[in-house]
Design a protein around this motif. Sequence first.
Motif, PDB file in Angstrom:
ATOM      1  N   TRP A  13       0.854  -1.187   0.000  1.00 10.90           N
ATOM      2  CA  TRP A  13       0.000   0.000   0.000  1.00 10.90           C
ATOM      3  C   TRP A  13       0.891   1.238   0.000  1.00 10.90           C
ATOM      4  CZ3 TRP A  13      -0.178  -3.526   4.183  1.00 10.90           C
ATOM      5  CH2 TRP A  13       0.597  -3.185   5.299  1.00 10.90           C
ATOM      6  N   PRO A  14       0.354   2.346  -0.417  1.00 14.94           N
ATOM      7  CA  PRO A  14       1.163   3.576  -0.370  1.00 14.94           C
ATOM      8  C   PRO A  14       1.477   3.934   1.078  1.00 14.94           C
ATOM      9  CG  PRO A  14      -1.115   4.069  -0.907  1.00 14.94           C
ATOM     10  CD  PRO A  14      -0.987   2.582  -0.960  1.00 14.94           C
ATOM     11  N   HIS A  15       2.771   3.974   1.395  1.00 13.99           N
ATOM     12  CA  HIS A  15       3.118   4.130   2.796  1.00 13.99           C
ATOM     13  C   HIS A  15       3.731   5.486   3.053  1.00 13.99           C
ATOM     14  CE1 HIS A  15       6.748   2.581   0.857  1.00 13.99           C
ATOM     15  NE2 HIS A  15       7.458   3.103   1.859  1.00 13.99           N
ATOM     16  N   CYS A  16       3.787   5.803   4.316  1.00  9.13           N
ATOM     17  CA  CYS A  16       4.162   7.135   4.776  1.00  9.13           C
ATOM     18  C   CYS A  16       5.637   7.433   4.522  1.00  9.13           C
ATOM     19  CB  CYS A  16       3.844   7.239   6.265  1.00  9.13           C
ATOM     20  SG  CYS A  16       4.375   8.770   7.058  1.00  9.13           S
ATOM     21  N   ALA A  17       6.515   6.495   4.800  1.00 13.62           N
ATOM     22  CA  ALA A  17       7.963   6.641   4.628  1.00 13.62           C
ATOM     23  C   ALA A  17       8.559   7.681   5.549  1.00 13.62           C
ATOM     24  CB  ALA A  17       8.312   6.948   3.174  1.00 13.62           C
ATOM     25  N   HIS A  18       7.830   8.079   6.578  1.00 17.63           N
ATOM     26  CA  HIS A  18       8.372   9.048   7.528  1.00 17.63           C
ATOM     27  C   HIS A  18       9.567   8.428   8.262  1.00 17.63           C
ATOM     28  CE1 HIS A  18       8.352  12.371  10.416  1.00 17.63           C
ATOM     29  NE2 HIS A  18       8.532  11.455  11.372  1.00 17.63           N
ATOM     30  N   GLY A  19      10.648   9.234   8.370  1.00 21.61           N
ATOM     31  CA  GLY A  19      11.840   8.787   9.079  1.00 21.61           C
ATOM     32  C   GLY A  19      12.694   7.831   8.298  1.00 21.61           C
ATOM     33  N   ALA A  20      12.510   7.753   6.986  1.00 19.93           N
ATOM     34  CA  ALA A  20      13.316   6.833   6.189  1.00 19.93           C
ATOM     35  C   ALA A  20      14.770   7.241   6.221  1.00 19.93           C
ATOM     36  CB  ALA A  20      12.804   6.800   4.752  1.00 19.93           C
ATOM     37  N   ASP A  21      15.642   6.239   6.232  1.00 21.48           N
ATOM     38  CA  ASP A  21      17.080   6.469   6.230  1.00 21.48           C
ATOM     39  C   ASP A  21      17.687   5.511   5.216  1.00 21.48           C
ATOM     40  OD1 ASP A  21      19.958   5.710   7.236  1.00 21.48           O
ATOM     41  OD2 ASP A  21      19.495   7.643   8.143  1.00 21.48           O
ATOM     42  N   PRO A  22      18.448   6.011   4.274  1.00 21.51           N
ATOM     43  CA  PRO A  22      18.981   5.132   3.227  1.00 21.51           C
ATOM     44  C   PRO A  22      19.809   3.971   3.768  1.00 21.51           C
ATOM     45  CG  PRO A  22      19.316   7.438   2.655  1.00 21.51           C
ATOM     46  CD  PRO A  22      18.837   7.422   4.074  1.00 21.51           C
ATOM     47  N   HIS A  33      -1.256   5.851   3.736  1.00 17.47           N
ATOM     48  CA  HIS A  33      -1.715   7.232   3.632  1.00 17.47           C
ATOM     49  C   HIS A  33      -3.178   7.341   4.062  1.00 17.47           C
ATOM     50  CE1 HIS A  33       1.500   8.103   0.322  1.00 17.47           C
ATOM     51  NE2 HIS A  33       2.016   7.912   1.525  1.00 17.47           N
ATOM     52  N   VAL A  34      -3.465   8.399   4.741  1.00 20.45           N
ATOM     53  CA  VAL A  34      -4.835   8.676   5.146  1.00 20.45           C
ATOM     54  C   VAL A  34      -5.522   9.435   4.017  1.00 20.45           C
ATOM     55  CG1 VAL A  34      -6.307   9.859   6.790  1.00 20.45           C
ATOM     56  CG2 VAL A  34      -4.210   8.718   7.564  1.00 20.45           C
ATOM     57  N   ALA A  39       0.627  11.104   4.260  1.00 25.97           N
ATOM     58  CA  ALA A  39       1.225  10.596   5.504  1.00 25.97           C
ATOM     59  C   ALA A  39       0.199   9.712   6.206  1.00 25.97           C
ATOM     60  CB  ALA A  39       1.649  11.749   6.411  1.00 25.97           C
ATOM     61  N   CYS A  40       0.685   8.900   7.108  1.00 24.28           N
ATOM     62  CA  CYS A  40      -0.207   8.043   7.897  1.00 24.28           C
ATOM     63  C   CYS A  40      -0.805   8.861   9.033  1.00 24.28           C
ATOM     64  CB  CYS A  40       0.554   6.838   8.438  1.00 24.28           C
ATOM     65  SG  CYS A  40       1.789   7.255   9.700  1.00 24.28           S
ATOM     66  N   LEU A  41      -1.723   8.243   9.752  1.00 22.91           N
ATOM     67  CA  LEU A  41      -2.405   8.950  10.828  1.00 22.91           C
ATOM     68  C   LEU A  41      -1.425   9.422  11.897  1.00 22.91           C
ATOM     69  CD1 LEU A  41      -5.104   9.850  12.064  1.00 22.91           C
ATOM     70  CD2 LEU A  41      -5.229   7.612  13.194  1.00 22.91           C
ATOM     71  N   ALA A  42      -0.374   8.651  12.121  1.00 26.03           N
ATOM     72  CA  ALA A  42       0.577   9.016  13.177  1.00 26.03           C
ATOM     73  C   ALA A  42       1.417  10.213  12.795  1.00 26.03           C
ATOM     74  CB  ALA A  42       1.471   7.829  13.513  1.00 26.03           C
ATOM     75  N   HIS A  43       1.626  10.438  11.504  1.00 28.81           N
ATOM     76  CA  HIS A  43       2.529  11.497  11.071  1.00 28.81           C
ATOM     77  C   HIS A  43       1.824  12.608  10.304  1.00 28.81           C
ATOM     78  CE1 HIS A  43       5.274   7.907  11.520  1.00 28.81           C
ATOM     79  NE2 HIS A  43       5.812   8.799  12.352  1.00 28.81           N
ATOM     80  N   LEU A  44       0.531  12.642  10.386  1.00 32.37           N
ATOM     81  CA  LEU A  44      -0.197  13.771   9.813  1.00 32.37           C
ATOM     82  C   LEU A  44       0.062  15.028  10.637  1.00 32.37           C
ATOM     83  CD1 LEU A  44      -3.772  12.450   8.891  1.00 32.37           C
ATOM     84  CD2 LEU A  44      -2.030  13.311   7.321  1.00 32.37           C
ATOM     85  N   ALA A  45      -0.079  16.124   9.986  1.00 35.02           N
ATOM     86  CA  ALA A  45      -0.037  17.384  10.726  1.00 35.02           C
ATOM     87  C   ALA A  45      -1.237  17.436  11.664  1.00 35.02           C
ATOM     88  CB  ALA A  45      -0.057  18.564   9.749  1.00 35.02           C
ATOM     89  N   HIS A  64      -5.879   1.678   8.619  1.00 39.25           N
ATOM     90  CA  HIS A  64      -4.628   2.209   9.185  1.00 39.25           C
ATOM     91  C   HIS A  64      -3.576   1.107   9.219  1.00 39.25           C
ATOM     92  CE1 HIS A  64      -6.441   6.014  10.218  1.00 39.25           C
ATOM     93  NE2 HIS A  64      -7.473   5.374  10.783  1.00 39.25           N
ATOM     94  N   ARG A  65      -3.423   0.492   8.059  1.00 39.88           N
ATOM     95  CA  ARG A  65      -2.434  -0.565   7.952  1.00 39.88           C
ATOM     96  C   ARG A  65      -1.018  -0.008   8.151  1.00 39.88           C
ATOM     97  NH1 ARG A  65      -4.323  -2.803   2.201  1.00 39.88           N
ATOM     98  NH2 ARG A  65      -5.033  -0.619   2.066  1.00 39.88           N
ATOM     99  N   GLY A  66      -0.234  -0.715   8.923  1.00 45.13           N
ATOM    100  CA  GLY A  66       1.160  -0.361   9.142  1.00 45.13           C
ATOM    101  C   GLY A  66       1.376   0.862   9.999  1.00 45.13           C
ATOM    102  N   THR A  67       0.330   1.426  10.547  1.00 43.03           N
ATOM    103  CA  THR A  67       0.443   2.682  11.295  1.00 43.03           C
ATOM    104  C   THR A  67       0.909   2.414  12.720  1.00 43.03           C
ATOM    105  OG1 THR A  67      -1.352   3.633   9.973  1.00 43.03           O
ATOM    106  CG2 THR A  67      -0.826   4.706  12.075  1.00 43.03           C
TER     107      THR A  67
END
Length: 678
Positions: A13-22, A33-34, A39-45, A64-67
Motif C-alpha cells: 500500500w502507499p506508505h508514509c515513509a516518515h523517518g526513512a534512512d537510506p 496514507h490517510v 502521511a499516515c495517521l501518526a505522522h499527519l499534521a 490504518h495498515r502499518g500505522t
Amino acid sequence: MNTPTPLLAAPPWPHCAHGADPVTDPMGCRGIHVFSYTACLAHLADTDRDTYLAGLAPGADIDHRGTPFTDDLLDRLLQALTDPTTSALRLGDARFVGAQFSGTAGFTRAQFIGDAWFTEAQFSGDAGFVEAKFTGDAWFTEAQFSGDAGFTEAQFSGDAGFTEAQFTGDAWFTEAQFTGDARFGGAQFSRAAKFGEAQFSGDAKFVEAQFSGDAEFTRAQFSGDAEFTRAKFTGDAEFGGAQFTSGARFGGTQFTSVAWFREAYFSRAAGFVEAQFTGDAEFAGAYFSRGAWFGGAQFLAAAWWGPLVCKGKVDLSGAVFGAPVTLEIAADAVSCVRTRFESTATVRVRWAEVDLGYAVLVAPVAVTAHPAPFTTVFGNMDERLLAGPDRVRVTSIQGVDAAHLVLTDTDLSDCLFSGAFHLDQLRLEGRTTLAPAPAGFHRRGIAPIRWTRRRTLAEEHHWRAQSAGQPPAPAGALPEPRRWRTGPDHGDPARTPDPDDVAALYRQLRKAFEDGKNEPGAADFYYGECEMRRHDRTGTPKTERRLLWAYWALSGYGLRASRALGWLAVAMLTTILLLMAFGLPASSPKQEATGTVPAGGGKVTFVIDKQDPKNPVKDRFTTKRFDKALSVTLNSVVFRSSGQDLTTTGTYIEMTSRILEPALLALAVLAIRGRIKR
C-alpha cells in the motif's frame, strides 16, 4: 517476541515513509496514507489529523495498515468512533494489518460491524478486546502480543484467525464465543492460555500450536471439529469438563464432530476429567510425559482410542465408552476403576499395571498384552519414555462381572480377585502368570520347611503374610522371592481376606480353567483351595480339616506324585521289615496225619492237622526271608495275595499293606493324571 519485528519489505500500500534512512531504514514508516494525504495517521499534521478524526462517525470503515499507534493516538481514534449517546464503540471494516501498538490497545466492548484485520499487528503492551464483538471475520494472523491479550467474553460471529500468532504474555479467551471457525494453527502461547468456558460453534483449529505455559480449556464447548494435531503442551493442559459435541446437521444427516489430538505432545499433566466426546476422540500418536487424566470422561462414539504413550498413569476411572471401541495404550499404569463399557471393547496394553476394579462390563471386554510397539500412520510409537519390565500386570478385577472379561498374556501376580462376580466364567488366555509360593527352605521353629512350588493368588499371599507377622514391604520395592507378598491392607486383619474367602476364589478359578479344558492349569487352584480349607478354622469342621491334613501329608491333595510315591516306598519298606521280623515263619509247617481204626471194622479215618507258623528265634533278617517279604509286599501293592505262609501277625501286616499301599499308588497315578490330562 518482546520487541516488534520490523517489516523489511515494502508494504503493498502507499506508505508514509516518515523517518526513512537510506542506510538503517530505507522504507521508513509503513503506515498507509490517510485518504488524500501523503502521511499516515501518526505522522499527519495536527490540523489534518483533527480534520480526519472529526469526519469519522461510529461504524465508519477505517484503514490504518502499518500505522504506529501510541496510547493517545489510539484513544483519539477510538473516541471518534464512539457513539456519544450510548458510549458504544463501533467500527465498520477495520484494517490494522501490520499496525504497531506501543502502549495499551484498548478495544474493550468494541463492536466490529464489518471485518477486522489485525494481521501481523504488533502489540507491545496489553491488548484489550474484552467483550468485543466481531460481526464479520476477525484476522489476527501472525500478530504479536508482547503483553497480555484479553479476549474474555469476546464474540466472533465470523471466522477468527490467529494462525501463527505469538502471545508472549497471558492469553485470555475465557467465555469467548466463536460462531465461525477459530484458527489458531501454529500459534505460540509463551505463558498461560485461558480458554475456560469458551464456545466454539465452528471448527477449532490448533494444529501445531505451542503452549509453553498452562493451557486451560475447562468447560469449553466444541460443537465442530477440535483439531490439536501435533500441538505441544509444555505446561499443564486442562480440558476438564470440556464438551466435544455433535456437529452440524445437513439434510437430515448428522455429522459428528471429531476431537483431534493426533501426535499431540503433553510435557506435563493432561486433564480431561469429565470431558464429553460425542464424536470420535482421536489420540493416535499422542505422548503424555506426566500422566493423562480422563476420570469421568464420556466417549459416546469413539471407535478407536489411541495408540498413545504415557509416562505415568492413564486414568480412565469412571469414564464411559458408549460404542464398540479399541483402546491402545502404552503406559506405566492404566486405571479403569469404575469405568463403564456399554459395548464390546478391546484394550491393548503395553508395559502397564492395569486396575479394573469395579469396572462395569455390559458386553465382552478383552484386555490383551500387545507384543510389539504400536504403529500408527505416522510410524512406530516411541516408547523411550517408559522403563521397567515389558509386561502387562493386572492388579485388580474386584467387583467386576468376570463373565464378560477376557485376559490374554497378562501377569496376575498381584491381581486382587476378591469381590468379583462369576469368576468361574473368567477367561484367561495365552500365557497367564501368577505369583509363585516363596522359594527355598524356611524355618518353622527348629524344623526346616519348603513351600510347595505352585501358582498362588495374591489374596493367599496377603493372608499368609498377615498371619506370619511379616513387616510391610517398602513402597516401590520389588517382591522378595523368599517371602509372602504383603497386601495394601497389611496390618489390618479385618480388611485382609481370610482362608474361607480365598478358598472360594480358588474354587471359582479352578472351574474356569476346567471349563476351558485346561485341567493341568486348574490343578494349582485345587491345591490352593484345599490349603485354604485346611487352614480355615471357622468355616471348615475340625474332622474335615484333619482329613485334609492327612490328604495333604500323603499326596499333596492328590497332586504331588512324588509325595505319594515317597510314602509308598516308606510303607513298602516298613512292610518288608515287619514281615521279616514278625510275619514270616521259621519254616513252612509240615502236615501230620493221625489215623484211628475203629474196633471191629476195616474203615480208617485220618484227621490232618497243620501246625501254626512260628517266628524263628534267630536269623530273622536274611536274604531268603527278604525275598519272601518283598514278594508279599509287591503283591500287596497291586492288591493281590501272595499265597505265602505267614504268621498270624504277618497276616494282619499283609492285610494292612493290601489296603494302604494300593491307595498310595492310586494317589500317585491320580497326581500324574491331573498334570497331563487334557
